[in-house]
Every structure is written in structure tokens, then in C-alpha cells.
Design a protein around this motif. Sequence first.
Motif: not given
Length: 134
Positions: A13-38
Motif C-alpha cells: 500500500q505504501l508503494a509509489q506506483s504499480v505497473v499492470l502488465p499488458c503486451q501486444y505482439s501483433k502488428e496493429l493494422e488500424e487505429l485501435v482504442t486500448v482500454k483498461w477496465s474494472r
Amino acid sequence: SQDSFTVKVEVDQLAQSVVLPCQYSKELEELVTVKWSRFDLNPNIVHQRREGDDLQAQNQVFSGRTSMTPDALDSGDFSLTLKEPQLSDSGDYTCSIIDDKEETILSVVQLHVKGQQFCSNKAYLKMVSWLIAS
């Protein structure tokens, strides 16, 4: 199986920040929206990026606390940095991309924010004794 893209992340809880990993390895053909949801929250948007950050629909509890790397859409690194993690930030975060046709889930990050043990115990004991007293 679905477990293949579920990631568990633990942070203090006292950490300054945390990284939530998400990688995409394919080529993006078009404009996409990246969305993080809960999905247990309403609104459920933690962070959204199209050409730039689009935070109009962002849940207010994350206001000013989320960021992605500037070149995320070029690099395929859609990881989310969450500043000043709080106990209430614990939960399942879904990273997805949305194109014209569909939404594709890339990963689910199970974030567990650990509190300082003694604080929560004290609060718990107080609550229990209050319940007994009443």
C-alpha cells in the motif's frame, strides 16, 4: 485456457506506483482504442487511449493516478502505471483493444494491494468490540 493471460500482481500500500502488465505482439493494422477496465466498478473505465489519452469516461477514483507509455500504440506495450495504490484498488483489471469490429481482451491483471497488517487488525478489533458492545 483463460488462465494463460491472467497475471497476478502484488504491491504494498505504501508503494509509489504499480505497473499492470499488458503486451501486444501483433502488428496493429488500424487505429485501435486500448482500454483498461474494472468490471466491478461503475463506470468501469480505468484508463483509455486512442490517439491520446481519453479519460472523459474514466472512473473518478483513478483520476490523476493512471498513465501509459507515450508510444504505447507503436510499441505494443499497453501496460498501465497506477500511482499511489490503495487497498480499494485491489481487483481484476482487464486490458483490451477495441477496433471497428470488436473488443479483444489481451490480459486480466489481478491486483492485490497489501495493507500494513497491524492497522487493519486494530480496526478489525475495534469493529468487533463495538459490535459486541452494541
